[in-house]
Design a protein around this motif. Structure first.
Motif, PDB file in Angstrom:
ATOM      1  N   THR A  93      47.473  46.145  44.174  1.00 52.07           N
ATOM      2  CA  THR A  93      46.540  47.051  44.939  1.00 52.07           C
ATOM      3  C   THR A  93      45.179  46.241  44.485  1.00 52.07           C
ATOM      4  OG1 THR A  93      47.813  48.968  44.362  1.00 52.07           O
ATOM      5  CG2 THR A  93      45.422  49.180  44.731  1.00 52.07           C
ATOM      6  N   ILE A  94      44.291  46.187  45.661  1.00 52.82           N
ATOM      7  CA  ILE A  94      43.050  45.472  45.519  1.00 52.82           C
ATOM      8  C   ILE A  94      42.031  46.500  45.431  1.00 52.82           C
ATOM      9  CG2 ILE A  94      42.906  44.950  48.039  1.00 52.82           C
ATOM     10  CD1 ILE A  94      41.279  42.606  46.894  1.00 52.82           C
ATOM     11  N   SER A  95      41.021  46.364  44.603  1.00 58.04           N
ATOM     12  CA  SER A  95      39.821  47.514  44.471  1.00 58.04           C
ATOM     13  C   SER A  95      38.607  46.814  44.119  1.00 58.04           C
ATOM     14  CB  SER A  95      40.367  48.762  43.647  1.00 58.04           C
ATOM     15  OG  SER A  95      40.693  48.118  42.200  1.00 58.04           O
ATOM     16  N   ARG A  96      37.703  47.630  44.320  1.00 60.79           N
ATOM     17  CA  ARG A  96      36.169  47.191  44.097  1.00 60.79           C
ATOM     18  C   ARG A  96      35.678  48.057  42.983  1.00 60.79           C
ATOM     19  NH1 ARG A  96      33.460  44.171  48.919  1.00 60.79           N
ATOM     20  NH2 ARG A  96      32.036  43.373  47.426  1.00 60.79           N
ATOM     21  N   GLY A  97      34.873  47.471  41.973  1.00 56.16           N
ATOM     22  CA  GLY A  97      34.260  48.196  40.923  1.00 56.16           C
ATOM     23  C   GLY A  97      33.165  49.109  41.823  1.00 56.16           C
ATOM     24  N   ASN A  98      32.550  50.002  40.835  1.00 63.33           N
ATOM     25  CA  ASN A  98      31.190  50.752  41.482  1.00 63.33           C
ATOM     26  C   ASN A  98      30.006  49.821  41.772  1.00 63.33           C
ATOM     27  OD1 ASN A  98      32.756  53.253  41.204  1.00 63.33           O
ATOM     28  ND2 ASN A  98      32.057  53.514  39.322  1.00 63.33           N
ATOM     29  N   ALA A  99      29.968  48.690  41.003  1.00 63.91           N
ATOM     30  CA  ALA A  99      28.915  47.882  41.378  1.00 63.91           C
ATOM     31  C   ALA A  99      29.096  47.017  42.652  1.00 63.91           C
ATOM     32  CB  ALA A  99      28.440  47.174  40.054  1.00 63.91           C
ATOM     33  N   LYS A 100      30.359  47.189  43.094  1.00 62.04           N
ATOM     34  CA  LYS A 100      30.668  46.194  44.193  1.00 62.04           C
ATOM     35  C   LYS A 100      30.550  44.726  44.051  1.00 62.04           C
ATOM     36  CE  LYS A 100      31.096  49.643  47.264  1.00 62.04           C
ATOM     37  NZ  LYS A 100      31.135  50.566  46.046  1.00 62.04           N
ATOM     38  N   ASN A 101      30.349  44.164  42.859  1.00 64.12           N
ATOM     39  CA  ASN A 101      30.186  42.754  42.458  1.00 64.12           C
ATOM     40  C   ASN A 101      31.631  42.478  41.693  1.00 64.12           C
ATOM     41  OD1 ASN A 101      29.287  43.965  40.336  1.00 64.12           O
ATOM     42  ND2 ASN A 101      27.995  42.203  39.454  1.00 64.12           N
ATOM     43  N   THR A 102      32.309  43.586  41.568  1.00 66.52           N
ATOM     44  CA  THR A 102      33.440  43.437  40.746  1.00 66.52           C
ATOM     45  C   THR A 102      34.675  43.693  41.638  1.00 66.52           C
ATOM     46  OG1 THR A 102      32.337  43.792  38.807  1.00 66.52           O
ATOM     47  CG2 THR A 102      34.777  44.099  38.509  1.00 66.52           C
ATOM     48  N   VAL A 103      35.658  42.731  41.855  1.00 69.24           N
ATOM     49  CA  VAL A 103      36.873  43.070  42.416  1.00 69.24           C
ATOM     50  C   VAL A 103      38.194  43.036  41.350  1.00 69.24           C
ATOM     51  CG1 VAL A 103      37.251  40.787  43.201  1.00 69.24           C
ATOM     52  CG2 VAL A 103      38.288  42.683  44.450  1.00 69.24           C
ATOM     53  N   TYR A 104      39.064  44.162  41.670  1.00 67.15           N
ATOM     54  CA  TYR A 104      40.224  44.029  40.893  1.00 67.15           C
ATOM     55  C   TYR A 104      41.750  43.815  41.563  1.00 67.15           C
ATOM     56  CZ  TYR A 104      36.823  46.575  37.829  1.00 67.15           C
ATOM     57  OH  TYR A 104      35.675  46.807  37.144  1.00 67.15           O
ATOM     58  N   LEU A 105      42.590  43.315  41.030  1.00 71.99           N
ATOM     59  CA  LEU A 105      43.917  43.278  41.397  1.00 71.99           C
ATOM     60  C   LEU A 105      44.777  43.754  40.412  1.00 71.99           C
ATOM     61  CD1 LEU A 105      45.460  42.215  44.147  1.00 71.99           C
ATOM     62  CD2 LEU A 105      45.951  40.013  42.927  1.00 71.99           C
ATOM     63  N   GLN A 106      45.516  45.022  40.525  1.00 71.66           N
ATOM     64  CA  GLN A 106      46.490  45.429  40.034  1.00 71.66           C
ATOM     65  C   GLN A 106      47.863  44.956  40.488  1.00 71.66           C
ATOM     66  OE1 GLN A 106      46.247  47.667  37.499  1.00 71.66           O
ATOM     67  NE2 GLN A 106      48.503  47.290  37.036  1.00 71.66           N
ATOM     68  N   MET A 107      48.354  44.418  39.585  1.00 70.21           N
ATOM     69  CA  MET A 107      49.819  43.872  40.269  1.00 70.21           C
ATOM     70  C   MET A 107      51.097  44.506  39.325  1.00 70.21           C
ATOM     71  SD  MET A 107      48.830  39.599  40.289  1.00 70.21           S
ATOM     72  CE  MET A 107      48.620  39.777  38.352  1.00 70.21           C
ATOM     73  N   ASN A 108      52.145  45.041  39.958  1.00 66.45           N
ATOM     74  CA  ASN A 108      52.904  45.928  39.428  1.00 66.45           C
ATOM     75  C   ASN A 108      54.076  45.234  39.999  1.00 66.45           C
ATOM     76  OD1 ASN A 108      51.123  47.679  38.433  1.00 66.45           O
ATOM     77  ND2 ASN A 108      51.129  49.023  40.127  1.00 66.45           N
ATOM     78  N   SER A 109      55.318  45.327  39.317  1.00 67.07           N
ATOM     79  CA  SER A 109      56.677  45.123  39.619  1.00 67.07           C
ATOM     80  C   SER A 109      56.701  43.419  39.732  1.00 67.07           C
ATOM     81  CB  SER A 109      57.193  45.569  40.858  1.00 67.07           C
ATOM     82  OG  SER A 109      57.182  46.961  40.717  1.00 67.07           O
ATOM     83  N   LEU A 110      56.211  42.727  38.775  1.00 65.21           N
ATOM     84  CA  LEU A 110      56.080  41.277  39.013  1.00 65.21           C
ATOM     85  C   LEU A 110      57.086  40.465  38.967  1.00 65.21           C
ATOM     86  CD1 LEU A 110      52.565  40.906  36.618  1.00 65.21           C
ATOM     87  CD2 LEU A 110      52.894  40.236  39.025  1.00 65.21           C
ATOM     88  N   LYS A 111      57.304  39.625  39.848  1.00 65.88           N
ATOM     89  CA  LYS A 111      58.265  38.619  40.000  1.00 65.88           C
ATOM     90  C   LYS A 111      58.011  37.160  39.252  1.00 65.88           C
ATOM     91  CE  LYS A 111      59.594  41.288  44.205  1.00 65.88           C
ATOM     92  NZ  LYS A 111      59.753  40.921  45.601  1.00 65.88           N
ATOM     93  N   PRO A 112      58.991  36.451  38.984  1.00 70.47           N
ATOM     94  CA  PRO A 112      58.715  35.198  38.732  1.00 70.47           C
ATOM     95  C   PRO A 112      58.169  34.160  39.524  1.00 70.47           C
ATOM     96  CG  PRO A 112      60.849  35.704  38.078  1.00 70.47           C
ATOM     97  CD  PRO A 112      60.459  36.909  38.880  1.00 70.47           C
ATOM     98  N   GLU A 113      58.165  34.511  40.919  1.00 66.43           N
ATOM     99  CA  GLU A 113      57.548  33.925  42.221  1.00 66.43           C
ATOM    100  C   GLU A 113      56.104  34.354  42.127  1.00 66.43           C
ATOM    101  OE1 GLU A 113      60.416  35.504  42.036  1.00 66.43           O
ATOM    102  OE2 GLU A 113      60.765  36.341  43.884  1.00 66.43           O
ATOM    103  N   ASP A 114      55.643  35.003  41.402  1.00 67.70           N
ATOM    104  CA  ASP A 114      54.211  35.522  41.303  1.00 67.70           C
ATOM    105  C   ASP A 114      53.689  34.524  40.431  1.00 67.70           C
ATOM    106  OD1 ASP A 114      55.116  39.022  41.705  1.00 67.70           O
ATOM    107  OD2 ASP A 114      54.275  37.792  43.147  1.00 67.70           O
ATOM    108  N   THR A 115      54.293  33.623  39.541  1.00 64.37           N
ATOM    109  CA  THR A 115      53.509  32.850  38.679  1.00 64.37           C
ATOM    110  C   THR A 115      52.670  31.977  39.536  1.00 64.37           C
ATOM    111  OG1 THR A 115      55.152  32.933  37.174  1.00 64.37           O
ATOM    112  CG2 THR A 115      53.917  31.033  37.042  1.00 64.37           C
ATOM    113  N   ALA A 116      51.397  31.959  39.092  1.00 64.03           N
ATOM    114  CA  ALA A 116      50.345  31.168  39.874  1.00 64.03           C
ATOM    115  C   ALA A 116      48.885  31.385  39.065  1.00 64.03           C
ATOM    116  CB  ALA A 116      50.152  31.811  41.240  1.00 64.03           C
ATOM    117  N   VAL A 117      47.910  30.586  39.473  1.00 64.39           N
ATOM    118  CA  VAL A 117      46.805  30.783  39.113  1.00 64.39           C
ATOM    119  C   VAL A 117      46.041  31.610  40.363  1.00 64.39           C
ATOM    120  CG1 VAL A 117      44.408  29.823  38.701  1.00 64.39           C
ATOM    121  CG2 VAL A 117      46.710  28.627  37.925  1.00 64.39           C
ATOM    122  N   TYR A 118      45.286  32.710  39.880  1.00 59.88           N
ATOM    123  CA  TYR A 118      44.727  33.612  40.958  1.00 59.88           C
ATOM    124  C   TYR A 118      43.460  33.594  41.030  1.00 59.88           C
ATOM    125  CZ  TYR A 118      49.402  36.072  41.557  1.00 59.88           C
ATOM    126  OH  TYR A 118      50.749  36.181  41.643  1.00 59.88           O
TER     127      TYR A 118
END
Length: 120
Positions: free
Chosen positions: A69-94
């Motif tokens: 789930t991607i979301s933005r902070g109230n200040a709009k210059n911050t963005v988040y990525l909530q990652m659930n049910s992670l899999k080994p194939e998600d291994t990466a530099v984000y």
């Protein structure tokens, strides 16, 4: 000068969760869409998710749908990525960036990224 600082990466077991954060500066960030990309070892950088400038619209890569789930902070210059049910194939530099393009080559600036390692 555009600055992008990603944080929140780490080592997690398969099935676990992580929340990545991105702090952006150097541009009128509140009027830009923002997105997340990732680059796994030995692979090309790929699109993960994007969010509109006001947070009303999101779009995900098939690999992220239903788990991230991607979301933005109230200040709009911050963005988040909530990652659930992670899999080994998600291994990466984000990485985060400004804009709605899903093509990594469209972006001239990148931060250092946040390493996510998912163990099986």
């Amino acid at each position: 000068q555009v600055q992008l600082v990603e944080s929140g990466g780490g080592l997690v077991q398969a099935g676990g969760s992580l929340r990545l954060s991105c702090a952006a500066s150097g541009r009128t960030t509140s009027t830009y869409a923002m997105g997340w990309f990732r680059q796994a070892p030995g692979k090309e950088r790929e699109f993960v998710a994007t969010i509109s400038w006001n947070g009303d619209t999101t779009y995900y890569a098939e690999s992220a749908k239903g788990r991230f789930t991607i979301s933005r902070g109230n200040a709009k210059n911050t963005v988040y990525l909530q990652m659930n049910s992670l899999k080994p194939e998600d291994t990466a530099v984000y990485y985060c960036n400004f804009g709605s393009s899903m093509e990594p080559s469209d972006y001239p600036y990148w931060g250092k990224g946040a390493l996510v390692t998912v163990s099986s």
